[in-house]
Design an enzyme around this catalytic site. Structure first.
Site, PDB file in Angstrom:
ATOM      1  N   GLU A  83       0.848  -1.216  -0.105  1.00  0.00           N
ATOM      2  CA  GLU A  83      -0.077   0.093   0.046  1.00  0.00           C
ATOM      3  C   GLU A  83       1.180   1.267  -0.011  1.00  0.00           C
ATOM      4  O   GLU A  83       1.553   1.615   1.074  1.00  0.00           O
ATOM      5  CB  GLU A  83      -0.942   0.022   1.255  1.00  0.00           C
ATOM      6  CG  GLU A  83      -1.861  -1.187   1.490  1.00  0.00           C
ATOM      7  CD  GLU A  83      -2.914  -1.276   0.335  1.00  0.00           C
ATOM      8  OE1 GLU A  83      -3.230  -0.274  -0.473  1.00  0.00           O
ATOM      9  OE2 GLU A  83      -3.677  -2.242   0.269  1.00  0.00           O
TER      10      GLU A  83
ATOM     11  N   CYS B  63      -3.517   8.144   3.665  1.00  0.00           N
ATOM     12  CA  CYS B  63      -3.169   7.548   2.345  1.00  0.00           C
ATOM     13  C   CYS B  63      -4.270   7.939   1.483  1.00  0.00           C
ATOM     14  O   CYS B  63      -4.014   8.087   0.189  1.00  0.00           O
ATOM     15  CB  CYS B  63      -2.918   6.210   2.443  1.00  0.00           C
ATOM     16  SG  CYS B  63      -4.133   5.169   3.310  1.00  0.00           S
TER      17      CYS B  63
END
Ligand code: NAP
Length: 517
Positions: A257, A296
Site C-alpha cells: 500500500e 493515504c
C-alpha cells in the site's frame, strides 16, 4: 533519560541493545519514549512465531479464532483512554482524529470477529465445486484455500499506528497466521502499547503477535518462502522491498500500500447551491484537515466543471478559514499537528513544488496557530491550490506527480467529464476517487470509467448524504488498495482479506477422498 520500550519477540519482552531513537511530542517538542531493535535475534524470533504461534492458531477453527478476535476487542476497549493519551502525545491528533485510528481499529477487529460466524467451523476454506477429471467420474479435482504456513510481517506507516496494525492483524489472525509488526518509528508507541496490552491479557496463543520497534535492518533477511509481507509506506521504500531477495528469490508474497494522488470529482449537474455541491465542498475541506491531511486516502486533486471553479474555491476556502489549527489539547482546536519535524519538512518541500506551478486559493502559511509555537511545533494550516484553466492541467503536470502528505489539495477545472476522467487517470492508479452529483446514470457511468484506476470509487448523491461513510474512511467491508502508483495492493473487503493469508491448492483424487477432506 526517557523510557526505552521493549520489543516482544520469541514469546518474551526484549530490549534493544542500542541507545534507541527518541519519539517526540510533535506539538510541544518534548521527548516521550525511546525505541530500539538492535541486537534482536530475528531469525529465532520469527521461527518461534511460525512454529509456536502458527501451530497454535491453526489448531483452532475459523470460528474459534473469531472468538480470539472478540477477546482482543475487549482488551483494546478496556485501555482506550490510554490509547487516546498516547495518540495525542505522539501523533499530535485531536480526539476526533484519534478516534479514526483507535476506534476505527477496534471496529475493524470486531467486524472480523463477527465475520468468523459465516466461515466454516473447520481448518480450510472451500473454493468452488468439485470437478470431474475422468469420463466415468472416478477421478476429480477440488480447490481449497489453506492458511499459509509462515508468518505475516507488517511494516507499517506512521500515520495509523493503531488501525494500520489491526486492519491487517484481524484477517491474518482469523486466517490462522501469526503476526510480527514493525511500526514506523516516529509513532511506534501506540502500536507497542496495544500489543503489550493484548499480550499481557493472555488472549492470544504465544507467538501469535509480536512487535519490533526501531530500525528495519535484517527484517526481510529473516523471512522464509512461506511467509507473507504486508507493507504500507512510501513508493521508494516499496521499491526497495520488492527488489529484496526474500521477494525475488524466495517468492515471499507481498502486499504493497503505497502513496496515492486521490481525486474527487464534482459532476457538471452539481452547480453551486445544489446539495451535491455542498457535499463536495464539505468533504474536500474535511479530507484536507482530518489527521492534518496525513491519510493515504485523502483527496489531493479535486475536479470541478470550469464554470464552478470560482464558486468551489470560495466555498472550500471559507471552510478552511474556519479551521482552527494547533495544540489538540485545546478544545477549540479542530486540526492537530503533523507527526514529526521530518514530516513537516517533507510537507513544506512538496508544497513549494506545487506552489511553483499553481495558484494559491487559500494560504495556510498566514494562519495563526492555537497554543502551539510555530518554531517548535509541527503544526501547519491547510492550503488550497488551484489551476485556473483546464488547459493548464497538462499531462505531465506536477499536480499529478507530487503527493504532499499533509493538509494540501489542488482544485482543478475540467471542460468535460471525459476530460476529468482523463485527468484523474493521470494519477497513475489511486486508492480512491469520489464523485458528487445527483444524476444516477451519469454517476454510474463515471464510476465505471474510473474503476480500472482505483481500488474504490465512492459515489455521493443527496440520497445517501446522511449515511455515506466518507471519501477517506476505509471500511472493513470494502476493498482497500489501488493499482499502479498506489502499490497494487488489496486489503480488507470483508472475507476477501483472507485471500492474502491463504494459499489456493488443488486436491485431486477419487470423489470419496475429496468429500472426506
Ligand atoms: P516510509 O518511509 O516508506 O516508511 C514506512 C515503513 O517502512 C516504516 O515502518 C519504516 O520504518 C519502514 N522502512 C523504511 N525503510 C525501510 C527499509 N529499507 N526496509 C524495511 N522497512 C523500511 O513511509 P512513511 O514516510 O513513513 O509513510 C508515508 C507514506 O506512506 C506516504 O507516501 C503515504 O501515501 C503512504 N501510506 C500509504 C497508505 C496506504 O494504505 N496505501 C497508508 C498510509 C500511508 P522507519 O519508520 O523505522 O523508518
Amino acid at each position: 533519560m526517557t523510557e526505552l520500550l521493549s520489543n516482544y519477540l520469541g514469546g518474551r519482552w526484549q530490549a534493544g541493545t542500542g541507545s534507541g531513537a527518541v519519539l517526540r511530542d510533535p506539538v510541544l517538542g518534548t521527548e516521550l519514549v525511546r525505541v530500539d531493535a538492535t541486537g534482536l535475534d530475528l531469525r529465532a524470533g520469527f521461527a518461534f512465531a511460525r512454529e509456536q504461534g502458527g501451530r497454535a492458531l491453526r489448531a483452532l477453527t475459523y470460528r474459534q479464532r473469531g472468538e480470539l478476535l472478540a477477546n482482543v476487542v475487549k482488551v483494546l476497549q478496556s485501555h482506550r483512554d490510554a490509547y487516546y493519551e498516547i495518540s495525542t502525545a505522539n501523533s499530535g491528533t485531536t480526539k476526533a482524529d484519534t478516534g479514526i485510528d483507535v476506534d476505527g481499529a477496534i471496529y475493524t477487529v470486531g467486524s472480523y470477529a463477527r465475520l468468523a460466524a459465516s466461515l466454516p467451523d473447520g481448518h480450510f476454506l472451500p473454493d468452488g465445486d468439485t470437478q470431474s477429471l475422468a469420463k466415468d467420474g472416478s477421478f476429480a479435482t477440488r480447490h481449497l484455500q489453506v492458511p499459509v504456513q509462515g508468518l505475516a510481517l507488517f511494516i507499517n506507516a506512521f500515520n495509523f499506528p493503531s488501525w494500520g496494525l489491526w486492519e491487517k492483524a484481524a484477517p491474518a489472525l482469523l486466517s490462522g497466521v501469526p503476526v510480527v509488526v514493525k511500526p514506523a518509528t516516529a509513532t511506534a508507541w501506540l502500536t507497542q502499547r496495544m500489543v503489550k496490552d493484548v499480550v499481557d491479557a493472555g488472549v492470544l496463543p504465544a507467538g501469535a503477535l509480536s512487535v519490533i520497534c526501531g530500525g528495519s535492518a535484517g527484517l526481510l533477511d529473516a523471512l522464509e518462502p512461506l511467509d507473507v509481507l504486508s507493507f504500507t509506506g512510501s513508493a521508494d521504500t516499496a521499491a526497495i522491498l520488492r527488489a529484496h531477495p526474500a521477494v525475488t528469490r524466495h517468492s515471499v508474497r507481498v502486499n504493497i500500500e503505497a502513496d496515492s494522488i486521490n481525486s474527487a470529482v464534482l459532476m457538471p449537474d452539481a452547480a453551486p447551491g445544489t446539495p451535491a455541491f455542498d457535499l463536495f465542498v464539505k468533504e474536500l475541506a474535511r479530507e484536507m484537515t482530518q489527521k492534518a491531511g496525513q491519510k493515504c486516502t485523502a483527496i489531493r486533486r479535486a475536479f470541478v466543471a470550469a464554470a464552478h471553479y470560482e464558486a468551489a474555491a470560495q466555498a472550500v476556502g471559507a471552510r478552511l478559514a474556519r479551521t482552527t489549527v494547533g495544540n489538540p489539547r485545546n478544545e477549540a482546536v479542530r486540526m492537530g499537528s503533523l507527526v514529526s519535524r521530518a514530516q513537516l519538512a517533507s510537507v513544506r518541500e512538496g508544497l513549494q513544488a506545487l506552489r511553483a506551478a499553481a495558484d494559491v486559493l487559500h494560504d495556510g502559511s498566514r494562519a495563526a496557530l492555537v497554543d502551539a509555537d510555530p518554531a517548535t511545533s509541527c503544526c501547519v494550516a491547510p492550503t488550497l491550490l488551484g489551476l485556473a484553466t483546464p488547459d493548464a492541467v497538462l499531462a505531465n503536470h506536477v499536480v499529478h506527480e507530487v503527493e504532499v502528505f499533509g493538509p494540501v489539495a489542488t482544485l482543478l477545472p475540467y471542460a468535460s467529464v471525459d476530460q476529468a476522467v482523463t485527468q484523474v487517470a493521470r494519477g497513475q492508479g489511486s486508492l480512491v476517487a469520489s464523485l458528487y452529483g445527483d444524476d444516477a446514470a451519469q454517476l454510474a457511468g463515471a464510476a465505471l470509467r474510473l474503476a480500472p484506476w482505483h481500488g474504490r470509487v465512492h459515489v455521493v448523491s443527496p440520497a445517501c448524504a446522511a449515511t455515506q461513510t466518507g471519501h477517506g474512511n476505509v471500511m472493513p467491508q470494502s476493498l482497500h488498495g489501488g493499482p499502479g502508483r498506489a502499490g497494487g495492493g488489496a486489503e480488507l473487503g470483508g472475507v476477501r482479506a483472507l485471500d492474502f493469508y491463504h494459499r489456493r491448492v488443488a486436491i485431486q483424487g477419487a470423489p470419496e477422498v475429496l468429500s472426506a477432506l
